[in-house]
Design an enzyme around this catalytic site. Structure first.
Site, PDB file in Angstrom:
ATOM      1  N   ASP A  21     -70.492 113.292  70.020  1.00 45.12           N
ATOM      2  CA  ASP A  21     -70.030 114.078  70.133  1.00 45.12           C
ATOM      3  C   ASP A  21     -69.652 115.019  68.810  1.00 45.12           C
ATOM      4  O   ASP A  21     -69.216 114.574  67.601  1.00 45.12           O
ATOM      5  CB  ASP A  21     -68.997 113.855  70.644  1.00 45.12           C
ATOM      6  CG  ASP A  21     -67.690 115.219  69.591  1.00 45.12           C
ATOM      7  OD1 ASP A  21     -67.899 116.394  70.167  1.00 45.12           O
ATOM      8  OD2 ASP A  21     -66.102 114.936  69.466  1.00 45.12           O
ATOM      9  N   ASN A  23     -68.863 117.659  67.336  1.00 41.73           N
ATOM     10  CA  ASN A  23     -67.607 118.924  66.463  1.00 41.73           C
ATOM     11  C   ASN A  23     -66.047 118.167  66.940  1.00 41.73           C
ATOM     12  O   ASN A  23     -65.916 119.000  66.435  1.00 41.73           O
ATOM     13  CB  ASN A  23     -67.937 120.662  67.535  1.00 41.73           C
ATOM     14  CG  ASN A  23     -67.679 120.262  68.795  1.00 41.73           C
ATOM     15  OD1 ASN A  23     -67.484 118.926  69.510  1.00 41.73           O
ATOM     16  ND2 ASN A  23     -67.612 121.472  69.638  1.00 41.73           N
ATOM     17  N   ASP A  25     -64.362 117.726  69.169  1.00 41.04           N
ATOM     18  CA  ASP A  25     -63.854 117.867  70.020  1.00 41.04           C
ATOM     19  C   ASP A  25     -63.788 116.641  70.966  1.00 41.04           C
ATOM     20  O   ASP A  25     -63.069 117.311  72.076  1.00 41.04           O
ATOM     21  CB  ASP A  25     -64.434 119.380  71.406  1.00 41.04           C
ATOM     22  CG  ASP A  25     -65.526 119.056  71.625  1.00 41.04           C
ATOM     23  OD1 ASP A  25     -66.199 118.221  71.967  1.00 41.04           O
ATOM     24  OD2 ASP A  25     -65.968 120.281  72.344  1.00 41.04           O
ATOM     25  N   ASP A  29     -72.286 116.595  73.356  1.00 40.09           N
ATOM     26  CA  ASP A  29     -72.473 117.656  72.901  1.00 40.09           C
ATOM     27  C   ASP A  29     -73.821 118.011  72.951  1.00 40.09           C
ATOM     28  O   ASP A  29     -74.972 116.638  72.687  1.00 40.09           O
ATOM     29  CB  ASP A  29     -71.825 118.685  72.839  1.00 40.09           C
ATOM     30  CG  ASP A  29     -71.829 118.065  71.278  1.00 40.09           C
ATOM     31  OD1 ASP A  29     -72.689 117.379  70.643  1.00 40.09           O
ATOM     32  OD2 ASP A  29     -70.979 118.005  70.857  1.00 40.09           O
ATOM     33  N   ASP A  98     -80.362 117.055  86.413  1.00 38.03           N
ATOM     34  CA  ASP A  98     -79.435 116.935  87.306  1.00 38.03           C
ATOM     35  C   ASP A  98     -79.658 118.233  88.834  1.00 38.03           C
ATOM     36  O   ASP A  98     -79.008 118.862  88.100  1.00 38.03           O
ATOM     37  CB  ASP A  98     -78.531 116.151  86.806  1.00 38.03           C
ATOM     38  CG  ASP A  98     -78.124 114.505  87.859  1.00 38.03           C
ATOM     39  OD1 ASP A  98     -78.191 114.972  89.231  1.00 38.03           O
ATOM     40  OD2 ASP A  98     -77.608 113.981  87.116  1.00 38.03           O
ATOM     41  N   ASP A 199     -79.852 114.865  93.415  1.00 39.00           N
ATOM     42  CA  ASP A 199     -78.589 113.993  93.867  1.00 39.00           C
ATOM     43  C   ASP A 199     -77.952 113.151  94.745  1.00 39.00           C
ATOM     44  O   ASP A 199     -78.715 114.659  95.852  1.00 39.00           O
ATOM     45  CB  ASP A 199     -77.215 114.966  92.962  1.00 39.00           C
ATOM     46  CG  ASP A 199     -75.559 114.458  93.035  1.00 39.00           C
ATOM     47  OD1 ASP A 199     -75.940 113.441  92.405  1.00 39.00           O
ATOM     48  OD2 ASP A 199     -75.024 114.820  94.042  1.00 39.00           O
ATOM     49  N   GLU A 241     -81.592 110.705  94.549  1.00 42.20           N
ATOM     50  CA  GLU A 241     -80.735 109.368  94.482  1.00 42.20           C
ATOM     51  C   GLU A 241     -80.328 109.326  96.293  1.00 42.20           C
ATOM     52  O   GLU A 241     -80.058 110.197  97.425  1.00 42.20           O
ATOM     53  CB  GLU A 241     -79.291 110.209  94.269  1.00 42.20           C
ATOM     54  CG  GLU A 241     -78.383 108.970  94.023  1.00 42.20           C
ATOM     55  CD  GLU A 241     -76.549 109.659  93.870  1.00 42.20           C
ATOM     56  OE1 GLU A 241     -76.354 108.696  93.798  1.00 42.20           O
ATOM     57  OE2 GLU A 241     -76.593 110.562  94.152  1.00 42.20           O
ATOM     58  N   HIS A 314     -74.665 106.074  86.085  1.00 41.46           N
ATOM     59  CA  HIS A 314     -72.868 106.376  85.046  1.00 41.46           C
ATOM     60  C   HIS A 314     -72.213 105.967  87.188  1.00 41.46           C
ATOM     61  O   HIS A 314     -70.976 106.288  86.381  1.00 41.46           O
ATOM     62  CB  HIS A 314     -73.539 108.329  85.404  1.00 41.46           C
ATOM     63  CG  HIS A 314     -73.397 108.855  86.683  1.00 41.46           C
ATOM     64  ND1 HIS A 314     -75.150 108.754  86.672  1.00 41.46           N
ATOM     65  CD2 HIS A 314     -72.805 109.410  87.884  1.00 41.46           C
ATOM     66  CE1 HIS A 314     -74.703 109.666  88.047  1.00 41.46           C
ATOM     67  NE2 HIS A 314     -74.209 109.723  88.714  1.00 41.46           N
ATOM     68  N   ASP A 315     -72.575 105.477  87.228  1.00 40.04           N
ATOM     69  CA  ASP A 315     -72.183 105.086  89.322  1.00 40.04           C
ATOM     70  C   ASP A 315     -72.038 103.444  89.063  1.00 40.04           C
ATOM     71  O   ASP A 315     -71.527 103.153  89.423  1.00 40.04           O
ATOM     72  CB  ASP A 315     -72.674 105.872  90.111  1.00 40.04           C
ATOM     73  CG  ASP A 315     -72.711 107.083  90.100  1.00 40.04           C
ATOM     74  OD1 ASP A 315     -71.693 107.921  90.238  1.00 40.04           O
ATOM     75  OD2 ASP A 315     -74.067 107.863  90.768  1.00 40.04           O
TER      76      ASP A 315
END
Ligand code: NOJ
Ligand code: CA
Length: 532
Positions: A21, A23, A25, A29, A98, A199, A241, A314-315
């Site tokens: 990140d 900035n 928040d 990013d 993706d 996906d 996938e 990520h899964d």
């Protein structure tokens, strides 16, 4: 013209929300990604796959896309995106987006139009069916005890979502939908994107009278169309996938002469340690089965197609927790990397894997973010009580690998100046990139050596495979070989105990060693690579 550059791709997956990140928040990013490109380049990767960074209501963490032609402002502007792509290309790194076209977000304009009624021009962009005997059109499930069909009172029809309700399935049988998608894919390719991770791609084609969702009779026709209209003219790489396919079924999508996908993910080994492959339902992990499954796919594709080498995404939770040992964190990280990345196929590394990240601990349900966990959490609590449920979630939920990457040992792990969108990893003070890099024998340096070895040895990058032994007590040996080169022997002790197996007959020139030398007796999670 389609070349075979995907065979030499070394792909690093970025989950943009959790990567870096810039900035404050709390959301990763594009500028954050740019700041880490030199770190990635030095690791030895040459391709980045970025998980969805499109506008999204975030019901499924960005996989629910509400505009395919823009980027989400939380990540930056389109200008920032293009600068990021340029910065990658300048370093010789290709960029995969993706491609999530099985479904869109329910907030996509196509769906809000489609909901307006049967006469709307976008109605058939999604799957609408009349009730059958007052019921859902079929028994398809979208998760634990949840129908894949939702009834729309207004029109008296059901619409399909094979996952959460926020992700209505697009109707690929409608040629207009396919044309929209091909045009969109081409716009990204024209911007300079080099390919796509696709996906759940076998779910784009469905036979509604079948028990099985996906792999419909038109699947190969649609994939070929996508290839001809978009991928071939741009020499784009794709990796699909897909779940629960045999090597023969998977081969149908990647057979070089068919013109469909470059690669599909091989995930079967990731079922090991789960009862019937079902997430959260754990049983003892069996290393021998794990290795046998990897070998099955090596043999299944040998000489006819190209494998993918993947252990995390990520899964999936972190591989050390599932397939290695937190106690022997660095040793098992190195052994797992050696086992996997000395095989034949294209390398996939998930953010943080390269320095040996481990799962965080979830201490309350409020700490969880993932929609799939939320769907099933009450059931888990019913089954095992709160403590048992949280244990399962900490072991096997999708959030395990979605907490921010720990770049250093500070309070925010160097990810952000602020509070992140999800909890930080509990172990960031000890397990982080900076401390690992400071260790000459760390995991990152080992990955560096391993990736550079793959590049320099044809037996590794192109050779055949032979499993020589895979013992109950963890002794593993396999060989990679190709004409005109010396053989490579990968020798492992896949166990947390010493192992006295005699590996002298595989000994040759030492190319790589997890502990840094050659032992008399194999130590826990020892890994050795010889050339002979
Ligand atoms: C597969 C993605 O990897 C996963 O994160 C997502 O939830 C589902 N597809 C549904 O889109
Ligand atoms: Ca940010």
């Amino acid at each position: 013209m389609i070349t075979n550059w995907y065979k030499d791709a070394v792909v690093y997956q970025i989950y943009p929300k959790s990567f870096c990140d810039s900035n404050g928040d709390g959301i990763g990013d594009f500028n954050g990604i740019i700041s880490k490109l030199d770190y990635l380049k030095e690791l030895g990767i040459n391709t980045v796959w970025i998980s969805p960074c499109y506008p999204s209501p975030q019901k499924d963490n960005g996989y629910d896309i509400s505009d395919y032609d823009d980027v989400g402002r939380e990540y930056g502007t389109m200008e920032d995106f293009k600068r990021m792509a340029d910065e990658m290309h300048r370093r010789g790194i290709k960029l995969l987006m993706d491609l999530v076209v099985k479904s869109s977000s329910d907030e996509h304009f196509w769906f809000t139009e489609s909901m307006k009624g049967k006469d709307n021009p976008y109605r058939d962009y999604y799957v609408w069916k009349d009730p059958v005997d007052g019921h859902e059109p079929n028994d398809w499930q979208a998760g634990y005890q949840i129908s894949a069909w939702t009834f729309d009172e207004k029109s008296g029809q059901y619409w399909l979502h094979t996952f959460i309700e926020g992700e209505p399935d697009l109707n690929w049988d409608n040629p207009k939908v396919r044309q929209e998608i091909y045009a969109m894919v081409n716009r990204w390719l024209d911007i300079g994107v080099d390919g796509f991770r696709c996906d759940v791609i076998n779910l784009i084609a469905k036979d509604y009278d079948s028990d099985h969702i996906g792999d419909g009779k038109h699947l190969h026709e649609y994939l070929h169309e996508l290839h001809e209209n978009c991928l071939a003219p741009h020499d784009a790489m794709t990796v699909g996938e897909v779940y629960d396919l045999t090597p023969d079924e998977a081969f149908e999508m990647v057979a070089p002469d068919r013109g469909e996908l470059s690669l599909v993910f091989q995930f079967e080994h990731l079922r090991e340690g789960r009862i019937d492959g079902q997430r959260f339902f754990m049983t003892d992990f069996n290393a021998k089965n794990f290795v046998d499954t990897l070998a099955k796919w090596q043999y299944g594709f040998m000489g006819r197609a190209w494998n993918t080498l993947v252990m995390e995404n990520h899964d999936q939770p972190r591989c050390i927790d599932r397939f290695g040992s937190v106690e022997y964190r660095k040793e098992s990280a190195k052994m797992l990397a050696t086992l996997l990345y000395c095989l034949q196929g294209t390398v996939f590394i998930y953010e943080g894997q390269e320095f040996g990240s481990i799962n965080p601990v979830f201490r309350s349900l409020e700490e969880c973010d993932d929609c799939e966990t939320k769907q099933i959490q009450d059931h888990l609590v019913e089954l095992w009580g709160m403590e048992g449920a949280l244990k399962a979630i900490s072991l096997d939920s999708r959030d395990c690998a979605r907490v921010p990457v720990a770049w250093d040992g500070s309070e925010t792990g160097g990810f952000s100046d602020g509070k992140a969108w999800i909890k930080y990893n509990d172990f960031r003070h000890e397990v982080n990139a900076a401390s690992d890099l400071a260790d000459e024998n760390g995991v990152y340096r080992f990955y560096q050596k391993l990736l550079s070895l793959r590049k320099s040895k044809r037996a590794l990058s192109r050779g055949n495979f032979e499993l020589i032994r895979n013992d109950e007590d963890g002794g593993v040996v396999y060989r990679r070989y190709i004409e005109g080169e010396r053989d490579i022997f990968v020798v492992l002790n896949y166990s947390d105990k010493e192992n006295a197996f005699d590996f002298s007959s595989y000994k040759g020139e030492l190319l790589l060693s997890g502990y840094g030398d050659i032992p008399d007796v194999m130590r826990p999670f020892e890994c050795l690579v010889f050339e002979k």
